[in-house]
Design an enzyme around this catalytic site. Structure first.
Site, PDB file in Angstrom:
ATOM      1  N   GLU A 110       0.843  -1.208   0.000  1.00  0.00           N
ATOM      2  CA  GLU A 110       0.000   0.000   0.000  1.00  0.00           C
ATOM      3  C   GLU A 110       0.874   1.252   0.000  1.00  0.00           C
ATOM      4  O   GLU A 110       0.766   2.116   0.874  1.00  0.00           O
ATOM      5  CB  GLU A 110      -1.000  -0.026   1.165  1.00  0.00           C
ATOM      6  CG  GLU A 110      -1.987  -1.171   1.030  1.00  0.00           C
ATOM      7  CD  GLU A 110      -3.202  -1.108   1.953  1.00  0.00           C
ATOM      8  OE1 GLU A 110      -3.253  -0.255   2.851  1.00  0.00           O
ATOM      9  OE2 GLU A 110      -4.125  -1.932   1.746  1.00  0.00           O
TER      10      GLU A 110
ATOM     11  N   GLU B 236      -4.916  -8.714  -0.729  1.00  0.00           N
ATOM     12  CA  GLU B 236      -5.700  -8.646   0.518  1.00  0.00           C
ATOM     13  C   GLU B 236      -7.161  -8.579   0.136  1.00  0.00           C
ATOM     14  O   GLU B 236      -7.559  -7.702  -0.648  1.00  0.00           O
ATOM     15  CB  GLU B 236      -5.328  -7.416   1.353  1.00  0.00           C
ATOM     16  CG  GLU B 236      -3.932  -7.490   1.938  1.00  0.00           C
ATOM     17  CD  GLU B 236      -3.559  -6.272   2.780  1.00  0.00           C
ATOM     18  OE1 GLU B 236      -4.469  -5.577   3.292  1.00  0.00           O
ATOM     19  OE2 GLU B 236      -2.350  -6.008   2.914  1.00  0.00           O
TER      20      GLU B 236
HETATM   21  O1  AHR Z   1      -5.242  -6.230   6.727  1.00  0.00           O
HETATM   22  C1  AHR Z   1      -5.190  -5.080   7.497  1.00  0.00           C
HETATM   23  C2  AHR Z   1      -4.559  -3.911   6.750  1.00  0.00           C
HETATM   24  O2  AHR Z   1      -5.356  -3.561   5.664  1.00  0.00           O
HETATM   25  C3  AHR Z   1      -3.208  -4.140   6.137  1.00  0.00           C
HETATM   26  O3  AHR Z   1      -2.177  -3.983   7.050  1.00  0.00           O
HETATM   27  C4  AHR Z   1      -3.140  -3.092   5.091  1.00  0.00           C
HETATM   28  O4  AHR Z   1      -2.340  -3.480   3.994  1.00  0.00           O
HETATM   29  C5  AHR Z   1      -4.595  -2.882   4.694  1.00  0.00           C
HETATM   30  O5  AHR Z   1      -4.924  -1.562   4.698  1.00  0.00           O
END
Ligand code: AHR
Length: 510
Positions: A192, A314
């Site tokens: 990110e 994610e």
């Molecule tokens: O999964 C939780 C968080 O969500 C992670 O650390 C980040 O990459 C995303 O914003």
């Protein structure tokens, strides 16, 4: 007599119409394989995701293998977890690997600034993670620190993990208990970068990605997939700029999408929700389909041969954290609704295997849409875990396109197809068909036409429960679990079944 016919007609008119769905499996049109990396998981230094959830230490009274809880390890082995992404997440861009090696006693104690502002004792570092992945039989996907560490730090980390010859770093690794190098197959170039990884513009992130990627070097004979930090949700410009300016320097690019029933300020409750929340969650999770389509189109412009993979780095649900849990630990209960979120996404990934060659659900233990919860010596599996179990026969199998003609399920402004499906012929030759009925009230009569395949026997397994928010607890661990499904009949190339309300069914055709 006249009266009798009148009554019969009235009865027919009053009877609810049986909902009908047709699913056509096109076995004559095989698609790229369902990469087993799509079943990857994400384990971050966040709350009890690692400490207590995975790592208890070798001296713990909780049964463990080399410090990793035995119950968690065995459950993860049972679903053949193929990839574990670590150490973050946001944590990755503040992580300094040297603080997590050597004697555990002397390791640096830091503040986990992202997640709860608690101390991080670095007990689970490179050796503990790489050994854990190896014990699991999973590929290690290590996310490097681009946001706050120089490239040399990253280069040294990679050398420490991978070099077989006697450099100082290899000797240090051996002194710390690992003579042979590990097999590092996936490496993330930050996380990110548009946000917690450094708040970068995509142009700057692309330049940094080129620079850092240059120094991710593994010995000849080994190969590592370099994965660029991808976009948030529908930020197509991010993907465009990264692909245009740095696309030749990485093998995969991520994208993150979380299913949030409402918004970041008020996300919605993990349990105790009404049907509007059920429907809005399931509809919102299907946004994954257009998101992948849109990012894939951008990637196609720069990479028509599809060398670069799109990784859904994610994904999963993100609700308001459970009452009375630590702020910042992202602990949320996991219900039947999460089971359906999982199967709907697995179906979506099946439609995009030409580009989607990996995914990591967030997260593995105790955090967000978890596979399992732990509490001291106790461990309980979630409905999400059971859907990972149902679908594991998809790993590396051949995808067959499916066409679904289904009634619409609607609640307020939330509408979607009542039935979702996907089909994969596994590497074991078994034809599998995954089916989800999102209607929480009514079963759905489903006819499956096998175009180009036949079978003589069909078996099934199912995840369902009486309530939309049915969930497992330490006291009641089997409220939602895998059941045998015997309701399907096959006749050559046609299968008929009644798909129970709010269920996920996996059929196996032989
Ligand atoms: O999964 C939780 C968080 O969500 C992670 O650390 C980040 O990459 C995303 O914003």
């Amino acid at each position: 007599m006249k009266l009798f016919f009148g009554a019969a007609l009235a009865l027919v008119l009053a009877a609810p119409a049986l909902a009908q769905t047709t699913v056509t499996v096109n076995a004559n049109d095989p698609q790229p394989a369902y990469d087993k990396r799509i079943f990857g998981q994400f384990a971050e230094h966040l709350g009890t995701g690692i400490e207590d959830g995975i790592w208890v230490g070798r001296d713990s009274a909780i049964p463990n293998e080399n410090g990793v809880r035995t119950d968690v390890l065995e459950a993860l082995r049972a679903i053949n977890v193929p990839v574990v992404r670590w150490p973050g997440g946001c944590f990755a861009d503040e992580y300094h690997w040297r603080e997590g090696i050597g004697e555990q006693e002397g390791r640096a104690v830091r503040i986990n600034t992202h997640w709860g502002y608690v101390t991080e004792e670095n007990r689970f570092g490179t050796h503990e993670f790489m050994d854990f992945a190896e014990a699991l039989g999973a590929e290690p996907y290590v996310s490097g620190n681009i946001g706050s560490a120089p490239p040399f730090e990253m280069a040294e980390w990679v050398e420490y993990m991978t070099t077989p010859i006697g450099s100082s770093l290899a000797r240090e690794r051996a002194a710390n208990g690992r003579d042979r190098p590990w097999n590092l197959t996936m490496f993330g170039l930050g996380n990110e970068l548009w946000g917690c990884g450094g708040n970068m513009r995509p142009e700057y992130a692309a330049d940094l990605t080129r620079r850092y990627s240059t120094f991710v070097k593994v010995p000849s004979g080994q190969s590592v997939m370099r994965i660029a930090s991808g976009a948030n949700d529908m930020d197509l410009n991010w993907t465009d700029v990264m692909m245009e300016r740095a696309g030749n320097m990485f093998d995969g690019i991520g994208v993150h999408y979380y299913t949030i029933p409402y918004d970041w300020g008020h996300k919605g409750s993990a349990i105790g929700f009404d049907e509007d929340q059920w429907a809005r969650t399931l509809v919102k999770t299907t946004h994954m389909d257009e998101l992948i389509t849109a990012h894939s189109e951008v990637m196609d412009r720069h990479d028509p041969n599809r060398r670069v993979a799109l990784l859904i780095d994610e994904w999963g649900t993100w609700y308001d954290q459970d009452p009375d849990t630590h702020p910042g630990f992202l602990r949320q209960q996991n219900s039947l609704r999460d089971a359906l979120v999982t199967s709907l996404n697995f179906d979506i990934f099946a439609r995009h295997t030409e580009r989607v060659r990996g995914a990591n659900i967030a997260q593995m233990v105790n955090v967000l849409q978890a596979m399992m919860f732990t509490d001291g010596p106790d461990m309980v599996l979630t409905p999400t875990y059971h859907v990972f179990d149902l679908y594991q026969g998809y790993m590396d199998g051949t995808v067959y396109p499916v066409e679904v003609e289904s009634p619409t399920y609607s609640v307020n402004e939330w509408s979607m197809d009542e039935v979702s499906a996907s089909s994969v012929r596994g590497t074991d030759g078994v034809l599998r068909i995954g089916l989800t009925n999102v209607n929480p009230h009514d079963a759905e009569e489903v006819t499956i036409e096998l175009d180009g395949a036949t079978g003589s026997a069909v078996t099934g397994r199912m995840v369902t429960a009486a309530a939309m928010d049915a969930h497992n607890t330490f006291d009641q661990p089997n409220n939602v679990t895998v059941q045998t499904f015997t309701g399907a009949r096959i006749d050559g190339d046609t299968i008929r079944l009644s798909l129970p309300a709010k269920s996920v069914v996996m059929l196996e055709v032989r």
